[in-house]
Write an enzyme that holds these catalytic residues in place. Structure first.
Site: not given
Ligand SMILES: NC(=O)c1ccc[n+]([C@@H]2O[C@H](COP(=O)([O-])OP(=O)(O)OC[C@H]3O[C@@H](n4cnc5c(N)ncnc54)[C@H](OP(=O)(O)O)[C@@H]3O)[C@@H](O)[C@H]2O)c1
Length: 274
Positions: A6, A9, A11-13, A15, A138, A151
């Site tokens: 399971l 998150g 929908s993008s990125g 995940g 992170s 954060y």
């Molecule tokens: N990108 C970076 O540079 C980076 C670096 C270190 C750590 N991270 C961590 O990596 C993880 C993934 O982030 P990402 O970079 O892939 O960014 P992202 O593309 O913005 O993905 C974040 C995901 O979390 C979902 N989300 C947000 N709030 C939610 C909620 N209440 N319930 C369920 N889903 C929720 C979003 O869904 P919606 O479409 O519904 O908003 C989106 O699918 C996060 O935990 C982030 O903190 C990111």
């Protein structure tokens, strides 16, 4: 029989990428997101990879909805073997700029969301004597950074929870790990909450920070690469608590672990707003 994963998150990125990578490794993947109407990119990526995913609705801040989601997965797939706590949101702002509602929201999504999901899957994993809980934290869950107070606070909390749980869960066959990305090219930056800068005494420092961050994100790791590391962690044959998604992330986290008086980190991050 394949393991049931399971992922939150998706929908993008990262995940999305991790869900497809886990399906590519032969797991049955339940890919959750707040709005399944936004599953188009995930479905396209899964189609391209020649894999299937079971898309379900899940907002990790909705405790009752999360319980219903896990119950549904257990009813339909029998169990959850792997949980990937990936859902998360960024937030820019130093203490004075942050209202408590914003700080609470960061904790609700980044910390309590993962805690909620972990508590829901642990009874089944413990009873089965096996399971994996992987939380995407992170480098900001290890190293505090300017204008990331809320954060990093939420991600430090998540690291503390997972690190504390790890040795207890391990005794029941459940492996708990954290995955620590540095800059990854996702929707994360576009989705970050930002303070208003009208007459703000921190505006110059924040502008310097934003410039430095834009530089870091110009060389960001791809979501595919980072998602592959999440999938590797979730399926590894040997247990390791701490994973980074890139050599840069490892170097940054390593700075903190060697920083017994705290000056190494402050010395480095001071230059970000110089
Ligand atoms: N990108 C970076 O540079 C980076 C670096 C270190 C750590 N991270 C961590 O990596 C993880 C993934 O982030 P990402 O970079 O892939 O960014 P992202 O593309 O913005 O993905 C974040 C995901 O979390 C979902 N989300 C947000 N709030 C939610 C909620 N209440 N319930 C369920 N889903 C929720 C979003 O869904 P919606 O479409 O519904 O908003 C989106 O699918 C996060 O935990 C982030 O903190 C990111």
């Amino acid at each position: 029989m394949s393991d049931i994963a399971l992922v939150t998150g998706t929908s993008s990125g990262m995940g999305l990428a991790a869900a497809v990578a886990l399906a590519g490794r032969g797991l049955t993947v339940v890919a959750t997101m707040r709005d399944p109407g936004r599953a188009g990119a995930l479905r396209d990526a899964a189609d391209q990879a020649g894999v299937a995913v079971d898309v379900r609705a899940l907002d990790v801040t909705d405790e009752a909805g999360a319980a219903a989601c896990v119950e549904g997965v257990v009813r339909d797939h029998g169990r959850v073997d792997v949980l990937v706590n990936n859902a998360g949101r960024g937030c820019v702002g130093t203490a004075e700029q942050l209202d408590l509602a914003t700080v609470r929201e960061q904790l609700e999504v980044n910390y309590l969301g993962a805690v909620t999901m972990t508590k829901l899957v642990l009874p089944g994993m413990r009873a089965a004597g096996r399971g994996r809980v992987v939380s995407v934290t992170s480098v900001g869950g290890v190293v505090g950074q300017p204008f990331a107070d809320a954060y990093c606070g939420s991600k430090f909390a998540l690291e503390g929870f997972m690190q504390s749980l790890a040795v207890v869960a391990e005794r029941f066959g459940v492996w708990v790990s954290v995955v620590e990305p540095a800059a990854v090219a996702s929707d994360f930056v576009a989705n970050v909450q930002r303070p208003s800068l009208d007459a703000d005494p921190y505006a110059t420092l924040l502008a310097a920070y934003v410039r430095r961050t834009e530089g870091a994100f110009a060389n960001a790791q791809s979501t595919l690469d980072a998602g592959a590391v999440i999938a590797a962690c979730a399926t590894a044959s040997e247990y390791r608590f701490r994973w980074q998604t890139s050599p840069g992330a490892t170097a940054f986290v390593g700075m903190f672990l060697a920083d017994l008086d705290g000056e190494r980190v402050l010395g480095a991050t001071r230059t970000w707003i110089a």
